[in-house]
Each structure stands twice: as C-alpha cells, then as structure tokens.
Design an enzyme around this catalytic site. Structure first.
Site, PDB file in Angstrom:
ATOM      1  N   CYS A  19       0.829  -1.213   0.000  1.00 48.36           N
ATOM      2  CA  CYS A  19       0.000   0.000   0.000  1.00 48.36           C
ATOM      3  C   CYS A  19       0.862   1.261   0.000  1.00 48.36           C
ATOM      4  O   CYS A  19       0.782   2.073  -0.906  1.00 48.36           O
ATOM      5  CB  CYS A  19      -0.919  -0.004   1.211  1.00 48.36           C
ATOM      6  SG  CYS A  19      -2.185  -1.280   1.167  1.00 48.36           S
ATOM      7  N   GLU A  21       4.282   1.090   1.692  1.00 50.80           N
ATOM      8  CA  GLU A  21       5.635   0.770   2.139  1.00 50.80           C
ATOM      9  C   GLU A  21       6.656   1.046   1.043  1.00 50.80           C
ATOM     10  O   GLU A  21       6.384   0.859  -0.139  1.00 50.80           O
ATOM     11  CB  GLU A  21       5.743  -0.708   2.536  1.00 50.80           C
ATOM     12  CG  GLU A  21       4.691  -1.171   3.504  1.00 50.80           C
ATOM     13  CD  GLU A  21       3.458  -1.702   2.819  1.00 50.80           C
ATOM     14  OE1 GLU A  21       2.825  -2.593   3.403  1.00 50.80           O
ATOM     15  OE2 GLU A  21       3.117  -1.235   1.723  1.00 50.80           O
TER      16      GLU A  21
END
Length: 376
Positions: A19, A21
């Site tokens: 998402c 990172e």
C-alpha cells in the site's frame, strides 16, 4: 537510508510496495506483522487493564485514573500500558517468525533475493541483505485528540473531572450532550495545524518509536513503525467504546495518519502541516487520505492547487497522500442503488476498490471523511 539501506541501494532499488511501504526490491525481506490499536491502549489504561468489549482483563493495572493528579501521571500510565501491549505483540510476532524460519522456507524468493545464496540462508530465515518487520499502528489521530482533550479539559481548565469523562465514555455519552459538545467542538484537534494538539502528536509518535523501533527479531530483522490500517481501522473502532475526544462507541478509527473525521476544519493545507509534524522519515510508511468533491478540481485553478498541495507535502517530508474525488451524495446514492454504480471505484486505505465490494461499515467510513476545499 535512515532505516539502514546504503545510498546505492536506496537510489537504485527503492520501490513502492504493497500500500504505502517503501521496499528495496530484490534485496529486502520486509514483513507486515499485523496492527496495533493505539487508542485502545489508552482505553485499557483508563480502565486499569480491563476491556469492556471482551469482559476480560487484557492489559495491566497502571493505577487508578481518578487519582491522577496531573497530565504527566496520565501520560506515564499510557506509556506503561503501551510498553506492555507492544511487548505482548512482539512476543507473538517472534513466535510466528520462528515458525516461518524453521518450517516454511521459500526457495524461489531466496534465489531471487540478494545475499540469500551467499549467506546460505532462506529468505524467511534472515538471508536477505535487509530484513524489516513492520508494526502497523492505527488511530494516531484518535489518541492525539483524546489526550489533548484530557490534558486541557481535566488538568488545565478543570472543566470536567477524569471521572466525568470516563463515565461519559462508558455510557457512550448518553445524557452527556454538553460534555460531548465541548469535547467535539471546543478542544484542540490534530489536522488543523494546532500546536497544542500537534505537540501531543509528536509525543505519541516519539513514544511509538522508542517502544517499537529497532526491536530485534529471531531472524535479525529491524522492527519499524508504520502507519497503515488497510481496513483494520474499521474493526478496531468496532471493538472500542467511546473515546475522550468525543468519538462515539464502535465508530471506525481514522485511517492511517488521517485526522479524525470532521475534526479537520481548517482546510487541506492545515492537514498536511499537522501531518508533516510526524517524523515520517523514521517510518516504513504513513498513509494520508483526503477527500475532495469533483467541483473543487474541475477547473485548472483547482488542479493547480491540488498539485501544489502534493508538492508542498512532499517538500515537508510527507511520505504519502492520496485522494477520493467524489461527493457525499454520490456515495449515499450508491449505497441505495448499487446496481447503478457498478464501476464506482474509491480509495480505501492504501488501495482502491469498487465501492459495491465494501461492507457498509467501510462505506460509511469513506462517506463520513471530511470533504476538503481550497480557499478562495
């Protein structure tokens, strides 16, 4: 580089992963180890470790909150509860990690990830050049606003007692309209570039870093704080009572580092200025959602403002920002007539999904996010 990557690897291999990172492609084993409900920690501290949702004592007794003589007493109680909860969380993580190390090798990942062959170690056993374990922290806006309300209303202005607020929260503010109005509308809120609230944000952020960051794991991973909820902020809210910031019982927590819904009343610029006070370079990722109506960005001026907002946020070392451009009425109509909105896609947390695919609680959470606009 703050998280230990070399300059060359940081420049050559950094990718957006999952998402929000940031991972070092082909050189890093990074593992999300689940979620930490930060405001739940405060709820446990205010109830001496007792959890009303399960009817069990799941935390530790950090003292009678009615005897706290100062905000520092409250803060120290929160820190003790936080350390206990994180210790339990990491002990569980380490147990799972040992199972992966001993019983779940991944030969393909090991072959294509640098240093596994040279070390003679599997990807799941610490063979990668970099090994990172993320703990995904949820609800930082709720904990910030709750502590701000308690500090100001109980210990500074003494408008209410600790018992007043705890009792009101326990009965979901039933019959406490005047108190609820003060908590909702007359206390400092994160997301408004308010130094009072944002100073508490900084303290909570620092506490999370001191309690979590750098904790070692069996395979030698470095534990890192991350602010990514996926959809867990909905569930975390469901297992909580009301909060001292005026949030009602069982209502979803804010997603990522987004402000509490309806609390960010000073526009999107104030939001990003508050968010930038979080030390995001020390995190594995920090998700920020904003919502605009289509009319706001329908003209060149609106698009220019949106672009400037994004560039400004990244200039202040913001990690991530994303947008829903849809109005509340459209989403409400999509709930009533899903067959007419089969292609409506919305941003949820770090990902997009069809609105019709979401359960009602998550749909409602997106509907209730603050609709931002730019000043004239």
């Amino acid at each position: 580089m703050y998280l230990g990557k070399s300059l060359d690897d940081a420049r050559a291999c950094d990718i957006a992963s999952g998402c929000v990172e940031a991972g070092t492609a082909g050189k890093e084993a990074y593992v999300l180890t689940g979620y930490l409900n930060i405001p739940k920690v405060l709820e446990l501290a205010l109830h001496r470790g007792y959890d009303a949702y399960t009817g069990q004592v799941v935390g530790i007794d950090v003292g009678d909150p009615l005897q706290f003589a100062s905000y520092d007493d409250l803060w120290q109680a929160f820190l003790k509860e936080l350390k206990y909860v994180v210790d339990v969380k990491i002990a569980g993580n380490n147990l799972i990690e040992r199972l992966y190390m001993d019983s779940m090798p991944v030969p393909l990942l090991s072959v294509i990830t640098d240093d596994c062959i040279a070390k003679g170690k599997d990807y799941n056993a610490g063979g990668a050049r970099y090994n990172t374990s993320y703990i995904q922290c949820v609800g930082i806006a709720t904990i910030t606003d709750s502590l701000a309300a308690l500090e100001q209303q109980v210990f500074e202005q003494r408008r209410f007692t600790m018992e007043d607020i705890i009792t009101a929260c326990d009965r979901d503010f039933d019959g406490d309209d005047a108190l609820l109005d003060v908590l909702l509308h007359h206390t400092p809120k994160y997301g408004n570039d308010d130094d009072y609230a944002d100073a508490i944000l900084h303290d909570v952020d620092r506490a999370l870093q001191m309690t979590i960051a750098g904790r070692s794991t069996p395979k030698g991973s470095k534990t890192v704080v991350e602010f990514l909820p996926t959809t867990c902020h909905v569930y975390f809210g469901q297992v909580m009572g009301a909060s001292p910031n005026g949030r009602r019982a069982h209502i979803p927590l804010p997603d990522g580092i987004s402000p509490e819904k309806g609390a960010d009343t000073h526009g999107p610029t104030a939001v990003i200025k508050s968010c930038a006070k979080l030390e995001q370079l020390k995190t594995g990722g920090a998700l920020l959602n904003q919502k605009f109506t289509p009319s706001v960005v329908a003209c060149p001026k609106g698009l220019a403002c949106l672009a400037a907002l994004v560039r400004s946020y990244f200039t202040m070392d913001g990690h991530h920002i994303q947008f829903n451009v849809v109005d509340r009425e459209t989403l409400l109509d999509a709930q009533r007539h899903p067959e007419q909105y089969e292609n409506l896609i919305v941003r949820v947390a770090g990902y997009s999904d069809y609105f019709n695919n979401l359960d009602k609680a998550l749909q409602d959470e997106i509907i209730n996010r603050t609709e931002q606009r730019f000043g004239a």
